[in-house]
Design a protein around this motif. Structure first.
Motif, PDB file in Angstrom:
ATOM      1  N   MET A 211     -94.031  13.892  18.411  1.00  0.00           N
ATOM      2  CA  MET A 211     -93.339  12.969  17.512  1.00  0.00           C
ATOM      3  C   MET A 211     -92.615  13.720  16.395  1.00  0.00           C
ATOM      4  SD  MET A 211     -95.739   9.583  17.166  1.00  0.00           S
ATOM      5  CE  MET A 211     -97.214  10.429  16.609  1.00  0.00           C
ATOM      6  N   ALA A 212     -93.161  14.844  15.982  1.00  0.00           N
ATOM      7  CA  ALA A 212     -92.509  15.622  14.938  1.00  0.00           C
ATOM      8  C   ALA A 212     -91.166  16.177  15.415  1.00  0.00           C
ATOM      9  CB  ALA A 212     -93.420  16.753  14.476  1.00  0.00           C
TER      10      ALA A 212
ATOM     11  N   VAL B 124     -93.243   1.692  12.976  1.00  0.00           N
ATOM     12  CA  VAL B 124     -94.660   1.372  12.831  1.00  0.00           C
ATOM     13  C   VAL B 124     -94.878  -0.135  12.793  1.00  0.00           C
ATOM     14  CG1 VAL B 124     -96.576   1.420  11.188  1.00  0.00           C
ATOM     15  CG2 VAL B 124     -95.403   3.527  11.780  1.00  0.00           C
ATOM     16  N   LEU B 125     -93.974  -0.853  12.142  1.00  0.00           N
ATOM     17  CA  LEU B 125     -94.136  -2.297  12.010  1.00  0.00           C
ATOM     18  C   LEU B 125     -94.153  -2.991  13.366  1.00  0.00           C
ATOM     19  CD1 LEU B 125     -91.977  -3.180   8.867  1.00  0.00           C
ATOM     20  CD2 LEU B 125     -94.445  -3.443   9.148  1.00  0.00           C
TER      21      LEU B 125
ATOM     22  N   HIS C 162     -95.233   6.825  21.787  1.00  0.00           N
ATOM     23  CA  HIS C 162     -96.230   7.841  21.441  1.00  0.00           C
ATOM     24  C   HIS C 162     -97.253   7.311  20.439  1.00  0.00           C
ATOM     25  CE1 HIS C 162     -94.972  11.577  23.477  1.00  0.00           C
ATOM     26  NE2 HIS C 162     -93.796  10.991  23.510  1.00  0.00           N
ATOM     27  N   LEU C 163     -96.831   6.425  19.567  1.00  0.00           N
ATOM     28  CA  LEU C 163     -97.787   5.827  18.640  1.00  0.00           C
ATOM     29  C   LEU C 163     -98.806   4.971  19.375  1.00  0.00           C
ATOM     30  CD1 LEU C 163     -95.435   4.750  15.701  1.00  0.00           C
ATOM     31  CD2 LEU C 163     -97.113   6.609  15.674  1.00  0.00           C
ATOM     32  N   ASN C 164     -98.334   4.119  20.278  1.00  0.00           N
ATOM     33  CA  ASN C 164     -99.245   3.247  21.023  1.00  0.00           C
ATOM     34  C   ASN C 164    -100.128   4.043  21.963  1.00  0.00           C
ATOM     35  OD1 ASN C 164     -99.678   1.331  23.655  1.00  0.00           O
ATOM     36  ND2 ASN C 164     -99.663   0.112  21.769  1.00  0.00           N
ATOM     37  N   TRP C 165     -99.531   5.030  22.634  1.00  0.00           N
ATOM     38  CA  TRP C 165    -100.279   5.879  23.565  1.00  0.00           C
ATOM     39  C   TRP C 165    -101.333   6.696  22.817  1.00  0.00           C
ATOM     40  CZ3 TRP C 165     -98.303  11.330  24.315  1.00  0.00           C
ATOM     41  CH2 TRP C 165     -99.120  12.067  25.176  1.00  0.00           C
TER      42      TRP C 165
ATOM     43  N   THR D 257    -104.528   3.313  13.303  1.00  0.00           N
ATOM     44  CA  THR D 257    -104.265   4.631  13.898  1.00  0.00           C
ATOM     45  C   THR D 257    -102.772   4.849  14.073  1.00  0.00           C
ATOM     46  OG1 THR D 257    -106.371   4.505  15.083  1.00  0.00           O
ATOM     47  CG2 THR D 257    -104.781   6.152  15.832  1.00  0.00           C
ATOM     48  N   THR D 258    -102.064   3.799  14.434  1.00  0.00           N
ATOM     49  CA  THR D 258    -100.615   3.879  14.580  1.00  0.00           C
ATOM     50  C   THR D 258     -99.957   4.358  13.291  1.00  0.00           C
ATOM     51  OG1 THR D 258    -100.597   2.106  16.242  1.00  0.00           O
ATOM     52  CG2 THR D 258     -98.541   2.526  15.062  1.00  0.00           C
TER      53      THR D 258
END
Length: 587
Positions: A139-140, A170-171, A362-365, A395-396
Motif C-alpha cells: 500500500m505504501a 477508508v470510509l 488491500h485494506l479489506n484483505w 484494523t482497516t
C-alpha cells in the motif's frame, strides 16, 4: 497547476459515487465476517474478474511501467509479463481447489493442510507478516504513486495526499466490506480505462510528439520499441527475458501473481458462487490484466521520453517537488499535466480510482488476516460476529495510517518492486507443490519464509558487491529452495489424519498423494485426474493473451503482417481453449 471547474466536478462526482456504494451495502456487509470479508460467497465471475483487474490497476502500476520503459524499453515489461504463466496456472489448476476448500482466508489453508503447533504458528505469524508488514509495504508503494501524481497534477504535499486519499478510501472500505470494494471496483475500472485511453490519444497529439508516426520515428524512442530484448547481448536479454520466464514466475511470491494463487486473488476466488465462477473470474482477470490494459501506459511512457528526456528535465518542469521523489516513474504524471480541461479531470478521477481500488482491496484483505487468522484464532475464538466486523473496520483504519507513514520514506516504484520480488524469492514452488505433494509440511514454509527474508535483507542492507539484481534473485531462489527441501525431509511429515481430511475435501490430482491414498480407509476418495487437460488449457491461455498483447503492439507499430500473425495465434489458442473448457471438471 490549476484545475477547471469541470475537472473538480468530475473528481467530486467520483468521490460521491464511491461513498454512496459503501453506504448502500453497509448494512448487508455488517451481518457477519463472511459477508464483510467474502461478500457472502455469492459473487459472479464477471464482477470478481473486473475487481481483480481494478485492484492491479493501481496508481503505482503506470508509474512502474513508465520507469521500466524509460530505463529498459518496452521489452523491460517482461519482468511482470512473465507472471502470466503463474496467472494461467492459477486459473486452470488452482482456482477450483481454492473455492472447494470453503475457507474464509487463504491463511486458513495452513491448518487445513498442515498439523500441530507449526501449522498454527504459520497461520498466526503470516497473518501479521503478510496482513500487516508486507501489505503495508504494498500500500505504501501505491500511496507513493499517489504522492507523485497529486504533487504534479494538484500541487498537494505528500502528507496532504496521504490524508485526503486515505480518508475517502477508508470510509467506503470500512463501511461496505468486500461487497462495497467489488462494486466500486467495477465503476473504477471503467473510469480508469476510459481515462487512460483518452490520455494516450491526446498525448500523441502534442506538438512535441507529432502523432503516432512521430513517436515511432523519434530517435530517442526507436531503441525502446522492441517487444523482445536484443539477443546479441546476454547482459540485456538474460535479466529482461530469461530470468523472468525461466525462474521468476514460479519461484517468487508477489501480490496478485502468487504461484498457485493467494492473497486478494484467493479472496476473490473464495467469494465466487461456485468453482466455475472462480475459474471464470480468474481467467477474465488475466486476459484483461495482460492483454487489455498495458498499451495506453506504454504509449504515454514512450511519449515521456521525448517531452522529458532525463531527470533534469523533470526537475526543471516541477521545481516545487521534493527532489528525493523525482525519478523516471514521475514522468507518467508529468505527461498527464499536459492534458486539456475536462479530460484532465477525468484522468485525475481515473488515477484516484486506480489508487482507491488497490488500497481498498488491500485494506479489506489485510484486515481479514488480522481479524480471522490472528484475533479470532488466537486472542478471542468466541468473539461475536458483530465484534469481528467492528474489529475489521478498526484494523482497516490502522493499516491505512501505517501505509501512509511508510509511503513518505520511499522514492520510486521500481525500487519497491525489486525488494518485494527478492523477499519472496524461492518460496513460490512451495505454493505450487503443497496441493499436490503430501511430503510438504509446515516446517517447509516456515524455513523458506525466514530464509528468503534474511537473504533479501542481506542484499538490501549489507551487501556491497557488484552482483546484479537478477543474479541476486537467482541466488535467493537457489539457496532458499535448497534449504526448504532439506527441511522438508529432515522434519516429520504432516499428521496422517490431517492429510486424509485435506484429500477428502480438496480431491486434488492424486499422483503426489499415493502414500496417503493407499491407506485402507482412503479407497473411496476420488481425486481429480484432469491435470493434463488443465495444463494444456494453461498453455492455450498463455498463447491467447500473449497473442493479443503482441498483436496490439505490432499493429500500433504499423507492422501489420506480424500483428495479424499474432492475432491468428491468439484466435487458434482461443478455439482450443474453448474446446478444452468442456473437459474441465467442476463441482
Amino acid at each position: 497547476m490549476q484545475l477547471a471547474t469541470i475537472d473538480w466536478l468530475i473528481v467530486l462526482a467520483f468521490f460521491a459515487l464511491s461513498l454512496a456504494i459503501g453506504l448502500l451495502v453497509a448494512r448487508k456487509s455488517s451481518k457477519n465476517s463472511v459477508e464483510f470479508f467474502l461478500s457472502g460467497r455469492n459473487m459472479p465471475w464477471w464482477l470478481l474478474g473486473v475487481s481483480m483487474v481494478a485492484t492491479t490497476f493501481s496508481a503505482d502500476t503506470p508509474n512502474l511501467v513508465t520507469d521500466i520503459i524509460r530505463k529498459n524499453g518496452v521489452a523491460g515489461n517482461w519482468v511482470w509479463w512473465a507472471f502470466l504463466l503463474t496467472g494461467m496456472l492459477t486459473v486452470f489448476v488452482y482456482a477450483k481447489l481454492w473455492r472447494r476448500s470453503g475457507i474464509l482466508t487463504d491463511l486458513e489453508f495452513y491448518e487445513l493442510r498442515y498439523s500441530g503447533k507449526p501449522a498454527a504458528f504459520l497461520r498466526g505469524f503470516r497473518a501479521i507478516y503478510l496482513g500487516v508488514i508486507f501489505n503495508v509495504m504494498i500500500m505504501a508503494t501505491v500511496a507513493l504513486a499517489g504522492i507523485k501524481i497529486a504533487g504534479v497534477l494538484l500541487g498537494l504535499s505528500p502528507v496532504e495526499t496521504v490524508v485526503y486519499g486515505g480518508l475517502i478510501t477508508v470510509l467506503y472500505t470500512s463501511l461496505g466490506g468486500l461487497r462495497g470494494v467489488i462494486l466500486t471496483d467495477f465503476f473504477q475500472f471503467i473510469l480508469a480505462m476510459v481515462g487512460m485511453v483518452g490520455a494516450a490519444v491526446v498525448v500523441l497529439r502534442l506538438p512535441d510528439i507529432g502523432g503516432l508516426s512521430g513517436l515511432l520515428t523519434a530517435p530517442a524512442v526507436t531503441d525502446k520499441l522492441p517487444l523482445f530484448p536484443s539477443f546479441d547481448d546476454p547482459a540485456v536479454w538474460v535479466p529482461l527475458l530469461l530470468i523472468p520466464l525461466a525462474v521468476q514466475w514460479w519461484s517468487s511470491w508477489y501480490p496478485g501473481a502468487e504461484p498457485g494463487g493467494g492473497g486478494y486473488v484467493a479472496q476473490r476466488m473464495l467469494a465466487a458462487k461456485n468453482e466455475r465462477h472462480a475459474v471464470g473470474a480468474t481467467l477474465l482477470f488475466n486476459i484483461a490484466h495482460y492483454a487489455l490494459r498495458p498499451w495506453p501506459w506504454i504509449i504515454i511512457a514512450l511519449c515521456s521520453i521525448i517531452v522529458f528526456p532525463d531527470l533534469d528535465a523533470l526537475r526543471t518542469a516541477f521545481p516545487n517537488l521534493d527532489p528525493d521523489i523525482i525519478d523516471d516513474d514521475l514522468a507518467f504524471s508529468a505527461m498527464l499535466s499536459t492534458l486539456p480541461r475536462g479530460l484532465l479531470g477525468l484522468v485525475i478521477a481515473a488515477l484516484i480510482a486506480a489508487f482507491m481500488s488497490t488500497i481498498s482491496t488491500h485494506l479489506n484483505w489485510g484486515a481479514s488476516y488480522v481479524v480471522n487468522d490472528f484475533y479470532a484464532r488466537f486472542v478471542e475464538p468466541d468473539a461475536s460476529e458483530r465484534k469481528l466486523v467492528n474489529l475489521g473496520r478498526l484494523t482497516t483504519v490502522a493499516l491505512m495510517i501505517l501505509a501512509g507513514m511508510l509511503a513518505l520514506l520511499l522514492s520510486n516504484a521500481l525500487q519497491a518492486f525489486g525488494i518485494l520480488l527478492q523477499i519472496g524469492a524461492g518460496t513460490g514452488l512451495i505454493f505450487i507443490l503443497r496441493w499436490f505433494w503430501w511430503r510438504v509440511n509446515a516446517y517447509t514454509e516456515i524455513v523458506a519464509m525466514f530464509v528468503s527474508f534474511a537473504i533479501a535483507i542481506y542484499f538490501e542492507a549489507w551487501y556491497d558487491g557488484d552482483l546484479a539484481t537478477h543474479w541476486r534473485l537467482v541466488v535467493g531462489v537457489g539457496v532458499t529452495t535448497a534449504v526448504w527441501m532439506a527441511a522438508t525431509f529432515l522434519t516429520r511429515p504432516t499428521d496422517t489424519q490431517v492429510l486424509k481430511s485435506f484429500l477428502r475435501r480438496i480431491r486434488p490430482y492424486g499422483a503426489g498423494w499415493r502414500p496417503i491414498l493407499r491407506q485402507p480407509d482412503m479407497h473411496d476418495v476420488r481425486t481429480d485426474g484432469r491435470l493434463g487437460v488443465e495444463l494444456t488449457s494453461m498453455v492455450c491461455g498463455c498463447l491467447l493473451v500473449y497473442g493479443l498483447l503482441f498483436a496490439t503492439g505490432y499493429i500500433i507499430y504499423g507492422q501489420w503482417t506480424t500483428g495479424l500473425l499474432m492475432l491468428g495465434i491468439a484466435a487458434t489458442a482461443g478455439i482450443l481453449l474453448y474446446r478444452n473448457w468442456g473437459r474441465l471438471r467442476f463441482e
